[in-house]
Each structure stands twice: as structure tokens, then as C-alpha cells.
Design a protein around this motif. Structure first.
Motif, PDB file in Angstrom:
ATOM      1  N   LEU A 174      53.357  90.737  58.951  1.00  0.00           N
ATOM      2  CA  LEU A 174      53.217  89.060  58.998  1.00  0.00           C
ATOM      3  C   LEU A 174      52.711  89.179  60.020  1.00  0.00           C
ATOM      4  CD1 LEU A 174      54.313  86.843  58.506  1.00  0.00           C
ATOM      5  CD2 LEU A 174      56.382  87.034  60.597  1.00  0.00           C
ATOM      6  N   VAL A 215      59.144  80.947  58.724  1.00  0.00           N
ATOM      7  CA  VAL A 215      58.881  82.046  57.826  1.00  0.00           C
ATOM      8  C   VAL A 215      60.450  82.110  57.173  1.00  0.00           C
ATOM      9  CG1 VAL A 215      58.491  84.581  57.667  1.00  0.00           C
ATOM     10  CG2 VAL A 215      57.416  83.240  59.065  1.00  0.00           C
ATOM     11  N   SER A 270      62.077  84.764  53.676  1.00  0.00           N
ATOM     12  CA  SER A 270      61.917  86.232  53.012  1.00  0.00           C
ATOM     13  C   SER A 270      62.721  86.419  52.554  1.00  0.00           C
ATOM     14  CB  SER A 270      61.893  87.123  54.363  1.00  0.00           C
ATOM     15  OG  SER A 270      61.460  88.607  53.580  1.00  0.00           O
ATOM     16  N   TYR A 321      57.243  85.756  54.055  1.00  0.00           N
ATOM     17  CA  TYR A 321      57.437  87.542  54.105  1.00  0.00           C
ATOM     18  C   TYR A 321      57.931  88.090  53.168  1.00  0.00           C
ATOM     19  CZ  TYR A 321      58.278  92.242  56.130  1.00  0.00           C
ATOM     20  OH  TYR A 321      57.454  93.732  55.978  1.00  0.00           O
ATOM     21  N   ALA A 328      52.761  88.959  53.107  1.00  0.00           N
ATOM     22  CA  ALA A 328      52.812  88.254  53.908  1.00  0.00           C
ATOM     23  C   ALA A 328      51.662  86.750  53.353  1.00  0.00           C
ATOM     24  CB  ALA A 328      52.835  88.942  55.057  1.00  0.00           C
TER      25      ALA A 328
END
Length: 396
Positions: free
Chosen positions: A261, A280, A282, A312, A323
Motif C-alpha cells: 500500500l 483505506v 480491507s 488493500y 493495493a
């Protein structure tokens, strides 16, 4: 790790498809279909191959030719608008009883409900993507969506009052915590908040995961206690009191970001020409996290860092890491990790500036299977007009 190299053949953006929008069900030239079902499980089933644009209407997502042709919604403060607040990857894939689903991605809709994006393996290419909208009225339409998080493998939300743009005093929501189960949206009892009942005047005004655990803020509206700040190892509670400074530090950009990332975020900053703060999502995180690849308040001229979005997926032992960082104008960078190798490049989504005005922005991004889901908004200062999302098949 080497800096990202531009790949000329990354994302081919096709022309917007010619879709009839006056009907709740429409068929694309490629044979895919948008199908409005019941309010219990409304959804869309199609084979993505072109940009599919959706606006968020009062009854749910509506297929449109482009954001510039969305409904003329009045601009209202962001806490009162209907828009995607965040994505949440990695929730339980069997919630829709659709068989062997590869992935499920959720999105929180402020003043609306939850969107579910389910990638289905049909045995033939391409795979199907089903889009569900789980909508509620009160209290969802009356309160802002404060936090989208994962609890027990399922998506969950915290609703709260708007203390910035509301003109009058609003009651503390009696049902502030919700999750999605087989029967739809339902109230959630979170062990972490057992000692902070709304009936006793307590209001949960923040909840997020960061380095060190889960952080939350409680306020007692009679003025006797609060705000109080807490940290807990997990959502089963209980938490420990922390200082306001510790809470604010946890709420800010974390450092360092994962290696894959970090290199993608650095390339996105090069594209933007300034430092960036990335929100972000994930499957590794219980809620969205903030990252900044380098310290500093902003650009050399003192300008604030640019707010960008990211997705991510951590590398596994046999590869599969991804990413992606997206700028508000649709440009971005990605990196794919497989074993000891790294494949990287740039992305370019359809330009929103040509879709009806300079106020359109991409605000969040996530990936499910080979489909990129990107939220967009029509912004004016602190206000939002139209809002929706883009579905685009990708090949990374």
C-alpha cells in the motif's frame, strides 16, 4: 521496492452504455440486466463489461446513463445527504443464500441502509455480480451513519445525531446499532456498549478500529459526563479510559502503511502533486483506516493534504495481494503482489468533470472479484447533491 511504472494498457474505459432509464428494469447491449426485486432483497444482476452508473434514489440504486443525467437533487449538508459513507470488504459470503459466492462487499448508505455487492461464480465466464439494497426508514432516515464496521463476520453500523447542521435538538437514537442478518437489517446489542444505554442518556458518537484496538467516544447528554474516550482490544469489551489526545492520535493517519500500500500511495501522491491522506478499506480491517505515506501537514505552500480513497488486499503466501489508491478525479495507481514479484501501473476511470460539472468527485473505492466499485458525489462546499456509484470490470 521500485516505484510504480506506468503501464499503457491498464483500464480500457468503454463508452457509456445506452440504457433505458424510465423503467425499473433495464437491459444493457451486452445482455446484462438490472432487475428491481422486492424491498426484502432488491438487487441487480448483470455481467459487467462497460461502465455501469447508478444514482442513489429514495427507493434505492437506479441505473442511469451517466452522473450528469442523475436526478436534480437539492444540495444538503453531507450529514443529511444520501451517499456512500464507506465500503466494507470481507463480510460473510453466505448471507444471501446464493451458493458458492466468491466475495461479498458492503457499502453504508447515509440516511438509507446497506448496499451488498455479491460476486457469484456461475461456472461460466464472466461471473455475475448481484447488487442488493437493504433499506430501512426510521431511524435510518432520521440519523447520520457514524460508523460502518464488521462484527461477528457481518456488516454493522452505528447511527447518531448530526450536531453540526441540525437546526433543533434531536433525541438520542434509541436504536443506534444495527447489523445485517438473514432476515434483513436488525438491531444489534454490542457488548462494548453495555454500560452506555441510550435510556440513561448516553450517546455513542464515534467507533473505529486503529492500531491498538477499537476506539469509541461516549457522551452523556445531561451534561454530567462526557465526552469520555475509550479503547478496547475487541468489540466484546469492556474498554479502558484514555485521554482525548490518545483518541485523536488514533483517529488520525496511521503509520506505517503495509509495504504494498505504501508504494501505491507514494505513486498516487506523485500523480496528485501533493501529500495525500488515504481512507483505506480491507478485509483485514474491521472498519476503514487512514494512512499517510509521509509526515507533514500538507504541500510546501501549506495546502492541506488531498483526501483520497484506497483498497488493500494483503498478499498471501502464494500471491494475490492488491493495493489501489484512487484520486477524486478518477486517476490512480495500483500494485499487484504475487510471490516475490510486483506488477503495477496507473488506472483512469471515466472523467466525472465531463459528466455534468466540476463538482463531481470520486470519494471511495473497493474491489470485489474483477469489478471495481467507486462511489461518486456531486459536491458543493459542505453539501452533496446527487450521489451514486460506478461498477467497472477491470483486469489487473
Amino acid at each position: 521496492m521500485a516505484r510504480i511504472v506506468v503501464l499503457a494498457s491498464v483500464f480500457t474505459v468503454l463508452a457509456a452504455c445506452n440504457i433505458q432509464t424510465e423503467r425499473p428494469s433495464a437491459v444493457s447491449p451486452e445482455g446484462g440486466a438490472f432487475q428491481a426485486l422486492t424491498l426484502v432483497r432488491p438487487g441487480a444482476f448483470f455481467h459487467p463489461g462497460e461502465p455501469f452508473w447508478f444514482e442513489l434514489g429514495p427507493e434505492g440504486p437506479r441505473l442511469i446513463p451517466s452522473p450528469g443525467e442523475a436526478s436534480l437533487n437539492p444540495f444538503v449538508p453531507w450529514s443529511h445527504a444520501r451517499y456512500i459513507t464507506a465500503f466494507l470488504p470481507g463480510a460473510s459470503p453466505g448471507i444471501y443464500d446464493a451458493g458458492a459466492s466468491a466475495e461479498v462487499l458492503f457499502a453504508g448508505v447515509n440516511r438509507g441502509g446497506l448496499l451488498g455487492f455479491e460476486r457469484r461464480n456461475t461456472g461460466t465466464a464472466p461471473a455475475e455480480l448481484a447488487v442488493y439494497y437493504h433499506r430501512e426508514t426510521a431511524p435510518w432516515e432520521d440519523y447520520a451513519l457514524i460508523s460502518l464496521f464488521r462484527y461477528g463476520g457481518e456488516p454493522a453500523v452505528l447511527l447518531g445525531r448530526d450536531r453540526f447542521f441540525s437546526t433543533g435538538e434531536q433525541r438520542i437514537p434509541e436504536k443506534a446499532l444495527w447489523t445485517l442478518g438473514p432476515g434483513g437489517l436488525q438491531e444489534l446489542a454490542l457488548p462494548l456498549f453495555e454500560d452506555f444505554s441510550p435510556a440513561r442518556g448516553w450517546e455513542s458518537s464515534a467507533l473505529f478500529q486503529a492500531s491498538g484496538g477499537w476506539y469509541y467516544r461516549q457522551i452523556r447528554r445531561d451534561g454530567k459526563e462526557g465526552p469520555l474516550y475509550f479503547r478496547a482490544a475487541d468489540l466484546s469489551g469492556p474498554g479502558e479510559r484514555i485521554s482525548p489526545e490518545s483518541f485523536l492520535e488514533a483517529a488520525g493517519p496511521g503509520s506505517p502503511a503495509p509495504a504494498l500500500l505504501t508504494v501505491v500511495l507514494e505513486e498516487a501522491e506523485r500523480l496528485a502533486g501533493k501529500p495525500c491522506i488515504a481512507t483505506v478499506v480491507s478485509e483485514e480491517y474491521g472498519s476503514p483506516r487512514l494512512y499517510q505515506s509521509r509526515p507533514g501537514p500538507g504541500a510546501p505552500d501549506g495546502e492541506a493534504p488531498l483526501e483520497v480513497s484506497g483498497y488493500y488486499r494483503p498478499p498471501l503466501q502464494n500471491g494475490g495481494g492488491l493495493a489501489l489508491v484512487l484520486l477524486p478525479d478518477g486517476r490512480g495507481a495500483y500494485g499487484v503482489a504475487g510471490g516475490a514479484s510486483l506488477r503495477d501501473g496507473h488506472i483512469s476511470l471515466p472523467a466525472l468533470s465531463g459528466q455534468g460539472g466540476e463538482g463531481f468527485r470520486y470519494t471511495a473505492a473497493a474491489v470485489t472479484g474483477n469489478v471495481l466499485v467507486a462511489a461518486w458525489e456531486e459536491q458543493r462546499d459542505w453539501n452533496i447533491g446527487a450521489a451514486g456509484f460506478l461498477l467497472l470490470e477491470i483486469d489487473l
